[in-house]
Design an enzyme around this catalytic site. Structure first.
Site, PDB file in Angstrom:
ATOM      1  N   GLY A 292       0.333   6.349 -16.121  1.00 12.78           N
ATOM      2  CA  GLY A 292      -0.856   6.329 -15.138  1.00 12.78           C
ATOM      3  C   GLY A 292      -0.392   6.497 -13.763  1.00 12.78           C
ATOM      4  O   GLY A 292      -0.568   7.331 -13.181  1.00 12.78           O
ATOM      5  N   ARG A 293       0.744   5.356 -13.277  1.00 18.13           N
ATOM      6  CA  ARG A 293       1.357   5.309 -12.274  1.00 18.13           C
ATOM      7  C   ARG A 293       1.863   6.592 -11.930  1.00 18.13           C
ATOM      8  O   ARG A 293       1.923   7.028 -10.790  1.00 18.13           O
ATOM      9  CB  ARG A 293       2.365   4.003 -12.119  1.00 18.13           C
ATOM     10  CG  ARG A 293       2.853   3.809 -10.765  1.00 18.13           C
ATOM     11  CD  ARG A 293       3.935   2.682 -11.164  1.00 18.13           C
ATOM     12  NE  ARG A 293       3.259   1.542 -11.787  1.00 18.13           N
ATOM     13  CZ  ARG A 293       2.836   0.414 -11.112  1.00 18.13           C
ATOM     14  NH1 ARG A 293       2.723   0.470  -9.961  1.00 18.13           N
ATOM     15  NH2 ARG A 293       2.594  -0.395 -11.979  1.00 18.13           N
ATOM     16  N   ARG A 330      -1.960  -4.976  -3.614  1.00 13.55           N
ATOM     17  CA  ARG A 330      -0.778  -5.095  -4.541  1.00 13.55           C
ATOM     18  C   ARG A 330       0.163  -6.010  -3.660  1.00 13.55           C
ATOM     19  O   ARG A 330       0.985  -6.420  -4.436  1.00 13.55           O
ATOM     20  CB  ARG A 330      -0.430  -3.763  -4.652  1.00 13.55           C
ATOM     21  CG  ARG A 330      -1.165  -3.050  -5.799  1.00 13.55           C
ATOM     22  CD  ARG A 330      -0.758  -1.806  -6.156  1.00 13.55           C
ATOM     23  NE  ARG A 330       0.362  -2.075  -7.291  1.00 13.55           N
ATOM     24  CZ  ARG A 330       1.616  -1.768  -7.142  1.00 13.55           C
ATOM     25  NH1 ARG A 330       2.071  -1.356  -6.145  1.00 13.55           N
ATOM     26  NH2 ARG A 330       2.371  -2.050  -8.259  1.00 13.55           N
ATOM     27  N   CYS A 361      -9.483 -12.043   6.642  1.00 18.30           N
ATOM     28  CA  CYS A 361      -9.515 -13.356   7.110  1.00 18.30           C
ATOM     29  C   CYS A 361      -8.875 -14.232   6.167  1.00 18.30           C
ATOM     30  O   CYS A 361      -9.365 -14.816   5.216  1.00 18.30           O
ATOM     31  CB  CYS A 361     -10.858 -14.071   7.620  1.00 18.30           C
ATOM     32  SG  CYS A 361     -11.615 -13.501   8.995  1.00 18.30           S
TER      33      CYS A 361
HETATM   34  C1  PLP Z   1      -1.676   0.067 -17.723  1.00 19.87           C
HETATM   35  C2  PLP Z   1      -1.511   0.893 -19.002  1.00 19.87           C
HETATM   36  C3  PLP Z   1      -0.972   2.034 -18.915  1.00 19.87           C
HETATM   37  C4  PLP Z   1      -0.179   2.741 -17.762  1.00 19.87           C
HETATM   38  O1  PLP Z   1       0.728   2.296 -17.226  1.00 19.87           O
HETATM   39  P1  PLP Z   1       1.485   2.735 -15.967  1.00 19.87           P
HETATM   40  O2  PLP Z   1       2.763   1.895 -15.821  1.00 19.87           O
HETATM   41  O3  PLP Z   1       0.635   3.194 -15.066  1.00 19.87           O
HETATM   42  O4  PLP Z   1       2.040   4.036 -16.450  1.00 19.87           O
HETATM   43  C5  PLP Z   1      -0.849   2.495 -20.160  1.00 19.87           C
HETATM   44  N1  PLP Z   1      -1.356   1.918 -21.307  1.00 19.87           N
HETATM   45  C6  PLP Z   1      -1.875   0.726 -21.335  1.00 19.87           C
HETATM   46  C7  PLP Z   1      -2.519   0.513 -22.496  1.00 19.87           C
HETATM   47  C8  PLP Z   1      -1.906   0.306 -19.889  1.00 19.87           C
HETATM   48  O5  PLP Z   1      -2.582  -1.178 -20.190  1.00 19.87           O
END
Ligand code: PLP
Length: 432
Positions: A292-293, A330, A361
């Site tokens: 994801g990241r 974050r 606030c």
């Molecule tokens: C959050 C998550 C990801 C992605 O993680 P990243 O650190 O953003 O790569 C992948 N699989 C599951 C099940 C997640 O909960």
């Protein structure tokens, strides 16, 4: 600079995806999320190409869409040959609205409601990743009602500590996610799933954490998962066709963060997986990874306008901007590090230590502490926060009824608004 898509032009302005960000701030106003489409595609290709090369033709990555969920991102990752994972019916709806092929969608989440499961099954979602006994029961019941057999994976907790922040470590035995091998819960889940007529147990999944830099974490995880798969195949006469190793590779938020070579890492994990399968005498399953990241983080940058500079002699300096925890919670949530710069004065000497604070606030509404900006920082200057493509827009809120910023996607030779700026009417649209 922390990523190749950043630079400084002769005017002393920060560039991102080959554009002067000051010009973009003037054109689209601030706060503003920018995304570099070429960088997203580059990151996708690193996974798609190397998974195919090192694991085989039937292995591919899924974009963990909770990192950034909006229609154009689903179109981009689809074009790059990725599947996606979703963790709510809302993300599933967004993916389907962008015509994402349902058979390449994996539905995760530690507590899916009946209506979410029904929505997913009615829309032919490829795989549901079951996280509890109740969920196995519910998926089977709903599949029966719809007259279908649903493919499922089981979320397994391999008992790995990825040595990352507690809030994003998910693979330890005491995690809220999944079925632990150590407690035998994982075996009970397999038996329960196999007893159901409307479920097809297709594979196993795990996700041990996020912002992981240590490849050893993935070596250990895949070993444990393969031993489990092998045991299940031998003792329960079921084939584990998919091994989903989850996401989690880290990205660079600061200069001091290491650079991860994704193809090299995938190659090493693939060698480990193949060797382990050989040792166990089992066929190598199709592999999924869920970045994801590392797909979107460095493809994102957020711009703000400075509103005030407050000096509290002997204590602290504050630079306040026109966004904050509403567009990036974050730091407030878990102290995440970010690199922050004054985007229109990149060539000036940087010697003014300050806290960059948001407009909400809430004293905790801080984007970053111990930031060093030029002394001349003043109202109207442009602040840029780097590496904000992951978990910023997707975790944003309307606290203080602040409208969310737009997302402007910067292509190679085009740019477009991927998500419009919210209006005051949007913010109040559900109020009766
Ligand atoms: C959050 C998550 C990801 C992605 O993680 P990243 O650190 O953003 O790569 C992948 N699989 C599951 C099940 C997640 O909960």
């Amino acid at each position: 600079m922390i990523c190749e898509n950043l630079g400084i032009n002769p005017d002393g302005n920060l560039t991102f995806a080959n554009r002067d960000v000051k010009v973009l701030a003037e054109k689209y106003k601030t706060p503003l999320y920018l995304m570099d489409e070429e960088r997203i595609r580059h990151n996708c290709r690193a996974y798609v190409d190397s998974m195919k090369k090192y694991f085989g033709e039937d292995s591919f990555p899924l974009f963990a869409s909770k990192a950034a969920s909006f229609k154009s991102i689903y179109r981009i990752v689809r074009e790059e040959g990725m599947g996606v994972d979703v963790v709510s019916a809302g993300e599933l709806y967004t993916a389907l609205s962008a015509d994402f092929p349902s058979e390449k969608i994996f539905f995760h989440g530690s507590n899916k409601t009946d209506s979410e499961i029904e929505y997913a099954l009615s829309n032919k979602t490829g795989y549901i990743v079951a996280d509890s006994m109740e969920e196995i029961e519910a998926i089977d019941n709903i599949a029966k009602k719809l007259g279908i057999c649903q493919k499922i994976l089981l979320r397994i907790t391999p008992g790995i500590d990825p040595h990352t922040y507690a809030a994003v470590a998910t693979g330890k035995v005491d995690s809220k996610f999944g079925f632990a091998i150590e407690t035998n819960a994982a075996y009970a889940a397999v038996e329960f799933a196999l007893s159901k007529n409307n479920l097809e147990l297709y594979g196993i999944h795990c996700h041990v954490g996020s912002q992981v830099f240590d490849s050893d974490v993935y070596f250990k995880t895949s070993d444990i998962m393969l031993e489990f798969a092998n045991f299940v195949q031998k003792n329960y006469k079921v084939k584990i066709r998919i091994l989903n190793l989850g996401g989690g590779y880290g990205v660079r938020y600061e200069e001091s963060d290491p650079v991860i070579d994704i193809p090299e890492n995938i190659k090493a994990v693939a060698e480990k997986v193949k060797a382990k399968c050989h040792e166990l005498g089992m066929e190598v399953p199709a592999v999924r990874m869920e970045p994801g990241r590392s797909i979107v983080a460095d493809a994102g940058l957020t711009l703000y306008t400075v509103g005030s500079v407050k000096k509290i002699p002997e204590y602290k300096n504050y630079v306040s901007v026109d966004g904050g925890m509403t567009d990036n919670p974050r730091y407030a949530l878990y102290g995440s590090k970010y690199t922050v710069v004054l985007a229109n004065k990149m060539k000036e000497e940087q010697d003014f230590a300050c806290t960059v604070a948001g407009r909400c606030c809430e004293s905790g509404d801080v984007l970053q502490e111990d930031v060093i900006l030029p002394q001349s920082v003043q109202r109207g200057d442009i602040v840029a926060v780097m590496t904000t493509g992951a978990y910023n827009y997707s975790m944003s809120s309307n606290y203080n009824r602040v409208p969310r910023p737009p997302i402007v996607m910067l292509g190679k030779d085009n740019e477009y608004i991927a998500v419009k700026r919210e209006t005051f009417e949007d913010v109040a649209k559900n109020d009766i």
